[in-house]
Scaffold this motif. Structure first.
Motif, PDB file in Angstrom:
ATOM      1  N   MET A  82      46.240  43.800  26.073  1.00  0.00           N
ATOM      2  CA  MET A  82      47.551  43.838  26.712  1.00  0.00           C
ATOM      3  C   MET A  82      47.865  42.580  27.528  1.00  0.00           C
ATOM      4  O   MET A  82      48.759  42.589  28.366  1.00  0.00           O
ATOM      5  N   THR A  83      47.104  41.502  27.333  1.00  0.00           N
ATOM      6  CA  THR A  83      47.480  40.237  27.972  1.00  0.00           C
ATOM      7  C   THR A  83      48.085  39.338  26.895  1.00  0.00           C
ATOM      8  O   THR A  83      47.877  39.571  25.692  1.00  0.00           O
ATOM      9  N   ALA A  85      42.372  41.494  44.986  1.00  0.00           N
ATOM     10  CA  ALA A  85      42.211  40.429  43.992  1.00  0.00           C
ATOM     11  C   ALA A  85      43.489  39.598  44.003  1.00  0.00           C
ATOM     12  O   ALA A  85      44.529  40.080  43.566  1.00  0.00           O
ATOM     13  N   THR A  86      43.407  38.394  44.524  1.00  0.00           N
ATOM     14  CA  THR A  86      44.632  37.585  44.610  1.00  0.00           C
ATOM     15  C   THR A  86      44.986  36.943  43.271  1.00  0.00           C
ATOM     16  O   THR A  86      46.067  37.192  42.749  1.00  0.00           O
ATOM     17  N   PRO A  87      44.091  36.127  42.692  1.00  0.00           N
ATOM     18  CA  PRO A  87      44.458  35.621  41.364  1.00  0.00           C
ATOM     19  C   PRO A  87      44.226  36.757  40.371  1.00  0.00           C
ATOM     20  O   PRO A  87      43.124  37.290  40.278  1.00  0.00           O
ATOM     21  N   LYS A  88      45.282  37.164  39.692  1.00  0.00           N
ATOM     22  CA  LYS A  88      45.141  38.283  38.756  1.00  0.00           C
ATOM     23  C   LYS A  88      46.248  38.246  37.719  1.00  0.00           C
ATOM     24  O   LYS A  88      47.218  37.503  37.852  1.00  0.00           O
ATOM     25  N   HIS A  89      46.100  39.050  36.687  1.00  0.00           N
ATOM     26  CA  HIS A  89      47.115  39.122  35.643  1.00  0.00           C
ATOM     27  C   HIS A  89      48.444  39.561  36.281  1.00  0.00           C
ATOM     28  O   HIS A  89      48.464  40.485  37.093  1.00  0.00           O
ATOM     29  N   PRO A  90      49.560  38.897  35.900  1.00  0.00           N
ATOM     30  CA  PRO A  90      50.854  39.170  36.530  1.00  0.00           C
ATOM     31  C   PRO A  90      51.233  40.653  36.551  1.00  0.00           C
ATOM     32  O   PRO A  90      51.855  41.126  37.507  1.00  0.00           O
ATOM     33  N   SER A  91      50.840  41.402  35.533  1.00  0.00           N
ATOM     34  CA  SER A  91      51.254  42.805  35.481  1.00  0.00           C
ATOM     35  C   SER A  91      50.590  43.644  36.569  1.00  0.00           C
ATOM     36  O   SER A  91      50.984  44.779  36.809  1.00  0.00           O
ATOM     37  N   PHE A  92      49.573  43.076  37.261  1.00  0.00           N
ATOM     38  CA  PHE A  92      48.917  43.800  38.348  1.00  0.00           C
ATOM     39  C   PHE A  92      49.653  43.632  39.681  1.00  0.00           C
ATOM     40  O   PHE A  92      49.281  44.263  40.670  1.00  0.00           O
ATOM     41  N   ALA A  93      50.667  42.783  39.716  1.00  0.00           N
ATOM     42  CA  ALA A  93      51.402  42.554  40.966  1.00  0.00           C
ATOM     43  C   ALA A  93      51.973  43.867  41.477  1.00  0.00           C
ATOM     44  O   ALA A  93      52.654  44.587  40.747  1.00  0.00           O
ATOM     45  N   GLY A  94      51.667  44.204  42.729  1.00  0.00           N
ATOM     46  CA  GLY A  94      52.196  45.427  43.319  1.00  0.00           C
ATOM     47  C   GLY A  94      51.314  46.650  43.104  1.00  0.00           C
ATOM     48  O   GLY A  94      51.530  47.690  43.727  1.00  0.00           O
ATOM     49  N   ALA A 114      45.304  55.498  30.050  1.00  0.00           N
ATOM     50  CA  ALA A 114      45.600  54.986  31.394  1.00  0.00           C
ATOM     51  C   ALA A 114      46.887  54.160  31.402  1.00  0.00           C
ATOM     52  O   ALA A 114      47.419  53.840  32.469  1.00  0.00           O
ATOM     53  N   ARG A 115      47.394  53.858  30.228  1.00  0.00           N
ATOM     54  CA  ARG A 115      48.666  53.107  30.152  1.00  0.00           C
ATOM     55  C   ARG A 115      49.863  54.032  29.977  1.00  0.00           C
ATOM     56  O   ARG A 115      50.982  53.559  29.789  1.00  0.00           O
ATOM     57  N   MET A 116      49.640  55.327  30.036  1.00  0.00           N
ATOM     58  CA  MET A 116      50.714  56.295  29.783  1.00  0.00           C
ATOM     59  C   MET A 116      51.461  56.712  31.055  1.00  0.00           C
ATOM     60  O   MET A 116      52.159  57.720  31.053  1.00  0.00           O
ATOM     61  N   THR A 117      51.306  55.979  32.151  1.00  0.00           N
ATOM     62  CA  THR A 117      52.129  56.249  33.329  1.00  0.00           C
ATOM     63  C   THR A 117      53.187  55.150  33.401  1.00  0.00           C
ATOM     64  O   THR A 117      53.034  54.092  32.778  1.00  0.00           O
ATOM     65  N   GLU A 118      54.242  55.428  34.175  1.00  0.00           N
ATOM     66  CA  GLU A 118      55.347  54.475  34.242  1.00  0.00           C
ATOM     67  C   GLU A 118      54.843  53.132  34.785  1.00  0.00           C
ATOM     68  O   GLU A 118      55.160  52.070  34.257  1.00  0.00           O
ATOM     69  N   THR A 124      51.835  51.785  34.851  1.00  0.00           N
ATOM     70  CA  THR A 124      50.799  51.059  34.104  1.00  0.00           C
ATOM     71  C   THR A 124      51.204  50.744  32.657  1.00  0.00           C
ATOM     72  O   THR A 124      50.433  50.111  31.930  1.00  0.00           O
ATOM     73  N   LYS A 125      52.372  51.190  32.264  1.00  0.00           N
ATOM     74  CA  LYS A 125      52.841  50.995  30.873  1.00  0.00           C
ATOM     75  C   LYS A 125      52.678  49.538  30.426  1.00  0.00           C
ATOM     76  O   LYS A 125      53.139  48.616  31.113  1.00  0.00           O
ATOM     77  N   ASP A 126      52.021  49.328  29.317  1.00  0.00           N
ATOM     78  CA  ASP A 126      51.842  48.000  28.698  1.00  0.00           C
ATOM     79  C   ASP A 126      51.008  47.029  29.542  1.00  0.00           C
ATOM     80  O   ASP A 126      50.948  45.828  29.222  1.00  0.00           O
ATOM     81  N   ALA A 127      50.389  47.498  30.620  1.00  0.00           N
ATOM     82  CA  ALA A 127      49.545  46.624  31.447  1.00  0.00           C
ATOM     83  C   ALA A 127      48.095  46.682  30.957  1.00  0.00           C
ATOM     84  O   ALA A 127      47.671  47.686  30.385  1.00  0.00           O
ATOM     85  N   PRO A 128      47.333  45.603  31.176  1.00  0.00           N
ATOM     86  CA  PRO A 128      45.914  45.620  30.781  1.00  0.00           C
ATOM     87  C   PRO A 128      45.074  46.444  31.759  1.00  0.00           C
ATOM     88  O   PRO A 128      44.201  45.929  32.446  1.00  0.00           O
ATOM     89  N   VAL A 129      45.354  47.734  31.807  1.00  0.00           N
ATOM     90  CA  VAL A 129      44.730  48.666  32.758  1.00  0.00           C
ATOM     91  C   VAL A 129      43.968  49.726  31.970  1.00  0.00           C
ATOM     92  O   VAL A 129      44.506  50.278  31.012  1.00  0.00           O
ATOM     93  N   ASP A 130      42.721  50.006  32.357  1.00  0.00           N
ATOM     94  CA  ASP A 130      41.960  51.029  31.644  1.00  0.00           C
ATOM     95  C   ASP A 130      41.496  52.180  32.536  1.00  0.00           C
ATOM     96  O   ASP A 130      40.671  52.997  32.105  1.00  0.00           O
TER      97      ASP A 130
END
Lengths: 98, 98, 98, 98, 98
Positions: free
Chosen positions: D68-69, E12-21, E66-70, E72-78
């Motif tokens: 997903m990246t 984690a400060t430097p991280k994939h943009p989809s993790f912002a917030g 884990a991507r089936m919530t609003e 986390t959708k399409d984020a590299p989250v497991d």
């Protein structure tokens, strides 16, 4: 991906049609411990995508990502070899191959 | 994929409709150690896609890839038998079947 | 799929909206060893799709395949009960339920 | 996601075309025990998405979510580093980095 | 899903943009043994979807689900927390929280 050594091959005559033509290798995962390779975990049957041979160190991909190569696309495959490992360096030193 | 031995069968009358007609086998994963097969890991319920029988060595696929056969397509299935293993060769020698 | 025993239930009031109405059961996976059932692995929270009850032996599906039932479709669910196990036969003999 | 330490790098010349240009790092997962980091589980080959370096603590994602990246989209990749860990706080105290 | 206790948080400060917030919590899985909760398995970094706090018992979902919530959708989250556990009852008795 995990590191593994190709330790053999698997012959399966009756099989799902999508496996026709697949080279099925038998691989043993390895981890590093104290800067040495050591076998760890279950031996696995993996589809060879990179034309590797017995005794070589490889890296393999599992799960749905194993279907992301041309040959394994849409096949019921959960493990595929995606690279032949030239070297693994830990703390600047190359780990000797097992 | 992993290697397993078919050790039995599972009967489940109340079940998800998509399981109707599935042959559910009970399998025990095997790994190789010192060029011998040894059981390893949890026994699993797998859908039979290749018409195998009790006592046979098979290879099975797990996860989403288990839905990539015609019979298991779109079913809530996470393990399917995809081949009957004729032989596993390690370092050029065939591993005796357990 | 793996075999498990339904050992209890889980109550979670604040939860993801898609879990509303789900019956959440607490299950303990079982494997067979020497033709007996023995608990193995972590206890799991699974959605009940087949209307089972405490004490029953069931089979459950994990991963993305757990979303392949009508009730769990598109929900953040990774474990679902897909059948009530009547019997598991190993080498022609029914394994006594625990 | 799990926490890991970047312990080295992996060089693989013959590899699946989609790996061209990937920075492949070798990482060791860590868990916390008694408020200390301790290595746990198998060393892994992960694609670096956040430009991290050897010795740093990172978090990584496995399975289909690893695709997903932007860089790993549609590639046969099952592990990707998604963040550099500044700190892990347990019970209000920062865990010292290993 | 598995049961876990929220034991801390991850920065984690430097991280994939989809993790912002994302609120990143550090959780320790728990199983039950002899009708008591006991920690089991690796500590995990999970995205909080239900606004939970340190010390609470939660249930979490892994893998593609884990991507089936609003959020986390399409984020590299497991791994995502999907509920706060009020109680786990085994054999009719509530398991005391750890």
């Amino acid at each position: 991906m995990f590191i593994a050594k190709v330790i053999g091959k698997v012959v399966a005559t009756p099989k799902h049609p999508s496996f026709a033509g697949f080279k099925l290798l038998f691989i043993q995962p390895y981890i590093t411990k104290d800067n040495k390779f050591t076998p760890s975990g279950s031996s696995i049957v993996a589809v060879d995508c990179v034309n590797c041979g017995e005794g070589e160190m490889v890296m393999f991909t599992q799960g749905s990502s194993a279907r992301m190569t041309e040959c394994t696309k849409d096949a019921p495959v959960d493990a595929v070899i995606v690279g032949i490992v030239d070297s693994v360096e830990v703390e600047g030193k190359s780990i000797p191959k097992p």
